[in-house]
Enzyme design. Structure first.
Site, PDB file in Angstrom:
ATOM      1  N   MET A   1       0.599  -3.011   8.774  1.00 35.15           N
ATOM      2  CA  MET A   1      -0.099  -3.038   7.483  1.00 35.15           C
ATOM      3  C   MET A   1      -1.057  -4.213   7.468  1.00 35.15           C
ATOM      4  O   MET A   1      -0.678  -5.348   7.760  1.00 35.15           O
ATOM      5  CB  MET A   1       0.918  -3.136   6.338  1.00 35.15           C
ATOM      6  CG  MET A   1       0.285  -3.285   4.962  1.00 35.15           C
ATOM      7  SD  MET A   1      -0.746  -1.854   4.518  1.00 35.15           S
ATOM      8  CE  MET A   1      -1.966  -2.640   3.463  1.00 35.15           C
TER       9      MET A   1
ATOM     10  N   GLU B   1      -9.504   4.357   6.780  1.00 34.12           N
ATOM     11  CA  GLU B   1      -8.686   4.604   7.977  1.00 34.12           C
ATOM     12  C   GLU B   1      -9.525   5.161   9.130  1.00 34.12           C
ATOM     13  O   GLU B   1      -9.298   4.824  10.292  1.00 34.12           O
ATOM     14  CB  GLU B   1      -7.543   5.571   7.658  1.00 34.12           C
ATOM     15  CG  GLU B   1      -6.452   4.963   6.792  1.00 34.12           C
ATOM     16  CD  GLU B   1      -5.867   3.675   7.360  1.00 34.12           C
ATOM     17  OE1 GLU B   1      -5.870   3.494   8.600  1.00 34.12           O
ATOM     18  OE2 GLU B   1      -5.429   2.836   6.565  1.00 34.12           O
TER      19      GLU B   1
ATOM     20  N   GLU C   1       0.850  -1.192   0.000  1.00 33.67           N
ATOM     21  CA  GLU C   1       0.000   0.000   0.000  1.00 33.67           C
ATOM     22  C   GLU C   1       0.885   1.242   0.000  1.00 33.67           C
ATOM     23  O   GLU C   1       1.830   1.305   0.782  1.00 33.67           O
ATOM     24  CB  GLU C   1      -0.924   0.034   1.221  1.00 33.67           C
ATOM     25  CG  GLU C   1      -1.995   1.105   1.085  1.00 33.67           C
ATOM     26  CD  GLU C   1      -2.929   1.206   2.298  1.00 33.67           C
ATOM     27  OE1 GLU C   1      -2.619   0.634   3.354  1.00 33.67           O
ATOM     28  OE2 GLU C   1      -3.946   1.881   2.164  1.00 33.67           O
TER      29      GLU C   1
ATOM     30  N   GLU D   1      -5.688  -3.027  12.891  1.00 32.44           N
ATOM     31  CA  GLU D   1      -5.393  -3.809  11.677  1.00 32.44           C
ATOM     32  C   GLU D   1      -6.451  -4.878  11.436  1.00 32.44           C
ATOM     33  O   GLU D   1      -6.795  -5.173  10.294  1.00 32.44           O
ATOM     34  CB  GLU D   1      -4.003  -4.453  11.780  1.00 32.44           C
ATOM     35  CG  GLU D   1      -2.851  -3.464  11.954  1.00 32.44           C
ATOM     36  CD  GLU D   1      -2.866  -2.324  10.957  1.00 32.44           C
ATOM     37  OE1 GLU D   1      -3.231  -2.558   9.788  1.00 32.44           O
ATOM     38  OE2 GLU D   1      -2.519  -1.192  11.349  1.00 32.44           O
TER      39      GLU D   1
ATOM     40  N   ASN E   1      -2.472  -6.269   5.420  1.00 34.55           N
ATOM     41  CA  ASN E   1      -2.564  -7.301   4.375  1.00 34.55           C
ATOM     42  C   ASN E   1      -3.528  -8.400   4.815  1.00 34.55           C
ATOM     43  O   ASN E   1      -3.427  -8.907   5.928  1.00 34.55           O
ATOM     44  CB  ASN E   1      -1.196  -7.931   4.125  1.00 34.55           C
ATOM     45  CG  ASN E   1      -0.097  -6.913   4.027  1.00 34.55           C
ATOM     46  OD1 ASN E   1      -0.129  -6.051   3.177  1.00 34.55           O
ATOM     47  ND2 ASN E   1       0.864  -6.986   4.943  1.00 34.55           N
TER      48      ASN E   1
ATOM     49  N   GLY F   1       3.292   1.789  11.271  1.00 31.59           N
ATOM     50  CA  GLY F   1       3.117   1.015  12.498  1.00 31.59           C
ATOM     51  C   GLY F   1       2.815  -0.433  12.166  1.00 31.59           C
ATOM     52  O   GLY F   1       3.353  -1.357  12.768  1.00 31.59           O
TER      53      GLY F   1
ATOM     54  N   HIS G   1      -9.538  -3.598   9.784  1.00 29.94           N
ATOM     55  CA  HIS G   1      -9.336  -3.463   8.331  1.00 29.94           C
ATOM     56  C   HIS G   1      -9.617  -4.763   7.581  1.00 29.94           C
ATOM     57  O   HIS G   1      -9.854  -4.733   6.373  1.00 29.94           O
ATOM     58  CB  HIS G   1      -7.888  -3.083   8.034  1.00 29.94           C
ATOM     59  CG  HIS G   1      -7.585  -1.619   8.112  1.00 29.94           C
ATOM     60  ND1 HIS G   1      -8.340  -0.662   7.485  1.00 29.94           N
ATOM     61  CD2 HIS G   1      -6.567  -0.954   8.721  1.00 29.94           C
ATOM     62  CE1 HIS G   1      -7.800   0.543   7.706  1.00 29.94           C
ATOM     63  NE2 HIS G   1      -6.731   0.391   8.458  1.00 29.94           N
TER      64      HIS G   1
HETATM   65 ZN   LIG Z   1      -5.242   1.678   9.123  1.00 25.73          ZN
END
Ligand SMILES: [Zn+2]
Length: 414
Positions: A303, A360, A166, A338, A305, A301, A341
């Site tokens: 990601m 976000e 990203e 995370e 995935n 911090g 997400h």
């Molecule tokens: Zn985020």
């Protein structure tokens, strides 16, 4: 057999001069001015084989991309994203089984694209499979497929490799349609030294030793349809600890060898927050496993995935007997952020980067929601008022305050 321009690219590791841009600027309301790849060629599936060399800091890649060709395709070229890759060959096979090799491979470093030029027209209203062989660099810039150096518990220097895609660095690992709306299925195979661990978004389906015994070939289950920026893979030496959620998802925390106890706090947060989100969202976490890995060199911090979340080590691995309350709250909220997400961003994705604020923004809200359920003693919502809310008001009081949603024309502006 590579043609002359492709051979030049391969041997000199240099790029051709700038080509006329193949990117299109889209008309229409919200999408106006976005610089996108043409929509006439639709990627459905990538079968990606990557062979990293952790000593030479390079990798070999071969990708087969299944493409739907629309009725209004014109010309004899296929353009996609690529950055800092050297191309060896490209060819496609059509529905009748006829193979066409690219006559020319044009790299555009400004647009970070590659264009494959064929002898004849791209067949309209059909399906083709495009196979591309290329090489790349395991860079040390914490973007694309990159390397990290670290010292192990015996004081030895080690190298591991992992990905950070990203917003627009999947194109540094393989040629692709590197736009969030271009979702596709990814089938990943990694060829790595036999003594190392390697993993990707999905569980391993096969592991075979290659002739000579030094390398092994690991294949992974097909991913769900997803955006290219969420693909991930890691290669290195790891220990792990694991636990299962109520709905049977295996969660693992991978740590450097000898340090697995430093992952227990994050593992507990992850299992409990997946359970909480399963219930709250009303849709179970859709993958069979979730891995979380601490990466020695990491720009952000963490990601998100899908199925393979990568973290800066300090945001994942702590000694729960020595860590301060502040450190525990940090690890807990990075994990809950995370994992939010995995639904918001991964399962449901913004069409384009100008809605990244929503991706976000929601995860930033949900990190508090889940952390408050798991550890009510943190009093996350009281902290939200003095922390997030007052920080937002402080920024909004400045002359530089701007609308939350900002038009993004090129992905580079994210
Ligand atoms: Zn985020």
């Amino acid at each position: 057999v590579p043609n002359i321009t492709a051979s030049l690219l391969l041997t000199s590791h240099s790029f051709l001069s700038q080509e006329a841009s193949a990117m299109t600027s889209t008309p229409g309301n919200k999408a106006e001015g976005r610089v996108l790849l043409p929509s006439t060629i639709i990627p459905n599936r990538y079968d990606l084989v990557v062979t990293p060399d952790l000593e030479a800091f390079t990798f070999k890649g071969e990708v087969k991309i299944d493409l739907d060709i629309s009725a209004d395709v014109t010309g004899n070229q296929i353009t996609m994203h690529a950055k800092e890759l050297c191309f060896i060959s490209a060819s496609f096979v059509d529905l009748t089984g006829v193979v066409q090799a690219a006559e020319e491979i044009r790299v555009n470093t400004k647009d970070t694209t590659v264009t494959f030029v064929f002898d004849s027209q791209i067949p309209a209203m059909s399906k083709i499979s495009l196979t591309i062989e290329y090489t790349g660099f395991l860079n040390n810039q914490m973007a694309g497929f990159y390397r990290s150096s670290y010292t192990d518990i015996h004081g030895e220097s080690k190298v591991m490799a992992s990905t950070q895609f990203e917003s627009l660095d999947a194109r540094r690992a393989f040629p692709c349609w590197d736009e969030p709306a271009r979702k596709a299925v990814f089938g990943v195979t990694l060829i790595v030294p036999a003594k190392l661990h390697a993993f990707s978004n999905m569980p391993e389906t096969s592991c075979k030793s290659l002739p000579g015994g030094k390398l092994k070939e690991l294949s992974f289950l097909d991913s769900p349809k997803m955006s290219s920026y969420l693909l991930a893979f890691c290669v290195g030496e790891f220990d792990f600890i694991q636990a299962q959620t109520n709905n049977g998802v295996m969660v693992r925390v991978y740590t450097p060898p000898g340090k697995s106890s430093s992952g227990t706090f994050a593992l507990d947060c992850a299992v409990k927050s997946l359970d909480a989100y399963d219930e709250f969202f009303g849709i179970h976490y859709p993958l069979p496993k979730l891995d979380m890995v601490g990466i020695p060199e990491f720009a952000a911090g963490a990601m998100e995935n899908w199925g393979l979340v990568t973290y800066r080590e300090v945001d994942l691995l702590i000694d729960p007997t020595k860590a301060s309350s502040n450190q525990k709250q940090r690890v807990c909220t990075v994990v809950t952020h995370e994992l939010a997400h995995q639904w918001f961003g991964n399962l449901v994705t913004m069409e384009w980067w100008d809605d990244l604020w929503l991706n976000e923004g929601f995860a930033s809200w949900a990190e508090n929601f889940a952390a408050d359920l798991i550890h009510p003693e943190y009093e996350m919502w009281d902290q939200f008022t003095t922390g997030h809310l007052s920080a937002a008001l402080r920024l909004d009081a400045l002359k530089s305050s701007h609308p939350i949603q900002v038009a993004i024309h090129r992905a580079e502006e994210v």
